[in-house]
Design a protein around this motif. Sequence first.
Motif, PDB file in Angstrom:
ATOM      1  N   GLY A  67       0.828  -1.197   0.000  1.00 52.28           N
ATOM      2  CA  GLY A  67       0.000   0.000   0.000  1.00 52.28           C
ATOM      3  C   GLY A  67       0.861   1.245   0.000  1.00 52.28           C
ATOM      4  O   GLY A  67       2.010   1.239  -0.441  1.00 52.28           O
ATOM      5  N   GLU A  68       0.299   2.348   0.517  1.00 55.82           N
ATOM      6  CA  GLU A  68       1.058   3.601   0.601  1.00 55.82           C
ATOM      7  C   GLU A  68       1.735   3.693   1.954  1.00 55.82           C
ATOM      8  O   GLU A  68       1.085   3.547   2.995  1.00 55.82           O
ATOM      9  CB  GLU A  68       0.146   4.804   0.384  1.00 55.82           C
ATOM     10  N   TRP A  69       3.023   3.964   1.963  1.00 57.34           N
ATOM     11  CA  TRP A  69       3.767   4.020   3.216  1.00 57.34           C
ATOM     12  C   TRP A  69       5.034   4.862   3.007  1.00 57.34           C
ATOM     13  O   TRP A  69       5.499   5.063   1.887  1.00 57.34           O
ATOM     14  CB  TRP A  69       4.161   2.624   3.697  1.00 57.34           C
ATOM     15  N   ALA A  70       5.607   5.341   4.097  1.00 56.67           N
ATOM     16  CA  ALA A  70       6.883   6.057   4.064  1.00 56.67           C
ATOM     17  C   ALA A  70       7.462   6.071   5.476  1.00 56.67           C
ATOM     18  O   ALA A  70       6.733   6.246   6.455  1.00 56.67           O
ATOM     19  CB  ALA A  70       6.710   7.482   3.551  1.00 56.67           C
ATOM     20  N   VAL A  71       8.767   5.887   5.572  1.00 59.25           N
ATOM     21  CA  VAL A  71       9.460   5.860   6.864  1.00 59.25           C
ATOM     22  C   VAL A  71      10.649   6.816   6.781  1.00 59.25           C
ATOM     23  O   VAL A  71      11.468   6.731   5.847  1.00 59.25           O
ATOM     24  CB  VAL A  71       9.968   4.442   7.203  1.00 59.25           C
ATOM     25  N   ARG A  72      10.741   7.733   7.754  1.00 58.92           N
ATOM     26  CA  ARG A  72      11.823   8.721   7.770  1.00 58.92           C
ATOM     27  C   ARG A  72      12.865   8.352   8.822  1.00 58.92           C
ATOM     28  O   ARG A  72      12.540   8.122   9.988  1.00 58.92           O
ATOM     29  CB  ARG A  72      11.265  10.113   8.080  1.00 58.92           C
ATOM     30  N   ILE A 119       4.103  -3.158   7.447  1.00 54.27           N
ATOM     31  CA  ILE A 119       3.247  -1.994   7.215  1.00 54.27           C
ATOM     32  C   ILE A 119       2.219  -2.401   6.159  1.00 54.27           C
ATOM     33  O   ILE A 119       2.582  -2.810   5.056  1.00 54.27           O
ATOM     34  CB  ILE A 119       4.048  -0.781   6.716  1.00 54.27           C
ATOM     35  N   GLY A 120       0.938  -2.276   6.484  1.00 53.79           N
ATOM     36  CA  GLY A 120      -0.114  -2.631   5.539  1.00 53.79           C
ATOM     37  C   GLY A 120      -0.384  -4.126   5.553  1.00 53.79           C
ATOM     38  O   GLY A 120       0.348  -4.908   6.169  1.00 53.79           O
ATOM     39  N   PRO A 121      -1.440  -4.550   4.857  1.00 56.68           N
ATOM     40  CA  PRO A 121      -1.806  -5.969   4.831  1.00 56.68           C
ATOM     41  C   PRO A 121      -0.805  -6.779   4.013  1.00 56.68           C
ATOM     42  O   PRO A 121      -0.125  -6.258   3.124  1.00 56.68           O
ATOM     43  CB  PRO A 121      -3.180  -5.959   4.152  1.00 56.68           C
ATOM     44  N   GLU A 122      -0.712  -8.072   4.337  1.00 57.41           N
ATOM     45  CA  GLU A 122       0.186  -8.952   3.591  1.00 57.41           C
ATOM     46  C   GLU A 122      -0.263  -9.031   2.141  1.00 57.41           C
ATOM     47  O   GLU A 122      -1.451  -9.144   1.842  1.00 57.41           O
ATOM     48  CB  GLU A 122       0.193 -10.344   4.223  1.00 57.41           C
ATOM     49  N   SER A 123       0.695  -8.980   1.222  1.00 57.66           N
ATOM     50  CA  SER A 123       0.369  -8.938  -0.202  1.00 57.66           C
ATOM     51  C   SER A 123       1.467  -9.617  -1.000  1.00 57.66           C
ATOM     52  O   SER A 123       2.634  -9.654  -0.576  1.00 57.66           O
ATOM     53  CB  SER A 123       0.215  -7.480  -0.661  1.00 57.66           C
TER      54      SER A 123
END
Length: 316
Positions: free
Chosen positions: A29-34, A104-108
């Motif tokens: 999905g949409e994600w971002a880590v700083r 992060i987010g559902p398994e895909s």
Amino acid sequence: MLGFQDPVADAISLLRPRTVVGPSLKASGEWAVRFDAFLHVRIGGLVSGTCWLLVEGQEPVLLREGDTFMLGNPPPYVLASTPDARPRPAEQVLAGAEDGLVRIGPESEDDLYLCVGHIGFDDRNASLLTDLLPPLVIVRVDDPHGGRLAQLIDLLATEVGITAAGGPLVQSHLAQILLVHMLRAHAARTDRPTGWLGALNEDGIGTALRAVHADVAHPWTLKELAELSNMSRSAFAHAFKRHVGVPPLEYLIQWRMSLARDALARDSRSISELARATGYLSESAFSTAFRRVVGSSPAQFRNQAKESAHSAAEGV
């Protein structure tokens, strides 16, 4: 004798690397880590999927499965599904790790699967390597070194994801092997870096560098090093400074003092013994060179190192 004979192995040994690997990241999905700015080196690679790497001051880079990257003393950076995704602080995200993995987010089936490691060095000599590194090195999977690096990242991710005897030791060694292969890939490029790392690929200069490291106590002269390189003295001096950044005998002094700093902080040999081991005929000649390079006498440096170690042990 203090030196070995391979400048890369010598430098990494002298840096006393400390490795922290993982946790790995799986995301969809949409994600971002700083990630905040940090010292020394971070290495990572994509086991599967794609993501964007955004380093302050650099153009965004799309990473694909099998690609690896190395960050040298970098400013803050972001890993993200898209360049405009809103990032969350890494500390907050990584706090949710379980069994060496953050999701992060559902398994895909289209999951990103990323493995990273942080390598810290002894601050006394860290600049030996970090001064040579750009903020970002990317090695693509189709690069001559890329396939081997992709295999190492896959092995590292596997070790992080299992609980097995000797796991931390294996992870640490794999991360350091990754570092060496990344350095080789970086040094082999046509835009190779200035400094001893890039100079190793120059036949004549590389021969001289290896000779210095093989016998640091030898009273090397410009004439001897030039002869080893099959060059005249003037041609050798010019080529060495162009590739390494300093004149040959200045490099020799700097390397000797790097070894001396490490020895003074870690062993109990006398200063006169250390002077002989680093190629000086007298303690006074060694002390003069040490003060010029380091800014303090060997005795003062040793006392400061002991005080620092005592303070660290006491938790000050």
